[in-house]
Design a protein around this motif. Structure first.
Motif: not given
Length: 394
Positions: A261-264, A327-328, A366-369, A374-378
């Motif tokens: 399942t897509p995960f954040f 990717r998700r 929200g942007d990811w869901y 694409v939301t991968k902020e470090i």
């Protein structure tokens, strides 16, 4: 007239926190009355519970489930103590819970999820909703039934609309954030095939690392927890069958690659709980040399800062494959000394909320869901982030 102007100025200077404090959303507890049919009990034998605030409008068929956090108990003594508190019994819990941050129903405070059905799942098993065992020596009785509690709550919610969900998000903070990893795919299996189902862990990415004394403190702790509460049978079968040590599948860094399942992942790179209990537990600092640093990051010496930067590197290394190849998936790894940032309004979404690349946590999630981007902020390394609240005290 002057008093009106003054009041308006007060509102302007402290919004949205003042408005939020005046509109506190209190939500009643729902006991799962038929939980006993499933053998689902809190540590002390009381019925499990959740708090549900109904969605409305366009969000009426969307659902957020939020696991409550609160550590673990991994031996009989600590579990017996826990059973006498709100962490082990619904008898001692507040019957009304404040819904804020990701649970808020105010569009100015929770822009994407405010009108969803929002559920807070109360935590009373001491094992991230993953155990299935019982202790009974004739004088003391403890139920380690987290897995059954999870199932009983889902079965209670399905006829209340969860079974017809169009969108759903399983979330959780701390031990509840760990529960999100453990139950993500199972959650998906209960919902309609055409539903958009995703999962979020807040401060649940507990690392399998050695402490500053080079001991595997957290691994040993979890191994005792898994044995006591009968957790291994409930871990991801693909993970446990492929890893040399099946118990390691309780750690998110090993379980993550098997989640479909897509995960954040929302986490601080200097998570306060992990700093205080995993990296530098009391057993690794008998003389309290770390105490000033634990209370205030500005008091950390150069060597301590280097160790903390090493912890951040370990976290990013554990996330590197997810960062590169998922990717998700989504991420928000900031450099604030914090633990749990989704349920608190000032860290979730506010005027002075923490930001990475000028994005709040709520905006990133929200942007990811919703697939807006694409939301991968470090975040950059401490002490570069001036938006942090540095909520020391985990």
């Amino acid at each position: 007239m002057n008093s009106v102007v003054a009041y308006s100025l007060i509102l302007l200077t402290c919004a949205p926190s003042c408005i939020y404090s005046e509109e506190r959303l209190l939500v009643n507890m729902t006991l799962v009355r038929n939980a006993s049919v499933h053998g689902a009990y809190c540590l002390d034998g009381s019925l499990p519970a959740y708090h549900l605030h109904r969605g409305f409008g366009a969000g009426a068929r969307n659902w957020l489930l939020q696991f409550e956090g609160g550590g673990w108990c991994n031996d009989i003594e600590s579990c017996l103590e826990r059973a006498k508190t709100r962490r082990g019994s619904t008898r001692y819990m507040n019957k009304m819970e404040v819904f804020s941050g990701i649970l808020s129903n105010n569009p100015s405070l929770n822009p994407d999820i405010y009108n969803w059905n929002r559920v807070k799942i109360r935590y009373c098993d001491g094992a991230s909703f993953a155990g299935n065992a019982k202790f009974d020596n004739g004088t003391s009785l403890l139920y380690f039934r987290g897995q059954r509690i999870w199932q009983a709550i889902i079965l209670d919610l399905l006829p209340k609309g969860l079974g017809r969900a169009r969108k759903a998000l399983l979330s959780g903070c701390s031990a509840g954030g760990l529960a999100s990893f453990l139950h993500c795919d199972n959650f998906t299996s209960y919902l309609p095939k055409n539903a958009s189902v995703k999962c979020l862990s807040d401060a649940g990415f507990f690392l399998d690392i050695r402490d500053t004394s080079l001991n595997h403190t957290i691994r040993s702790f979890y191994e005792a927890l898994i044995s006591l509460q009968g957790i291994e049978q409930n871990l991801d079968k693909n993970c446990t069958s492929s890893r040399y040590f099946p118990k390691q599948c309780f750690f998110p860094q090993y379980a993550l690659m098997y989640i479909r399942t897509p995960f954040f992942i929302l986490n601080s790179a200097y998570d306060v709980y992990q700093f205080h209990h995993i990296l530098v537990p009391p057993t690794a600092d008998l003389h309290g040399h770390w105490n000033p640093c634990k209370l205030n990051a500005a008091a950390c010496n150069t060597n301590q800062i280097n160790i903390l930067q090493g912890f951040r590197k370990d976290m990013l290394a554990a996330l590197s494959l997810f960062y590169r190849y998922s990717r998700r998936g989504g991420m928000f790894i900031n450099s604030c000394f914090a633990h749990c940032q989704s349920e608190s309004q000032d860290t979730w979404f506010g005027v002075d909320s923490p930001r990475v690349h000028n994005k709040t946590i709520a905006e990133a999630v929200g942007d990811w869901y919703f697939g807006r981007r694409v939301t991968k902020e470090i975040d950059c390394a401490f002490p570069c982030d001036s938006t942090c609240h540095n909520l020391i005290g985990g």
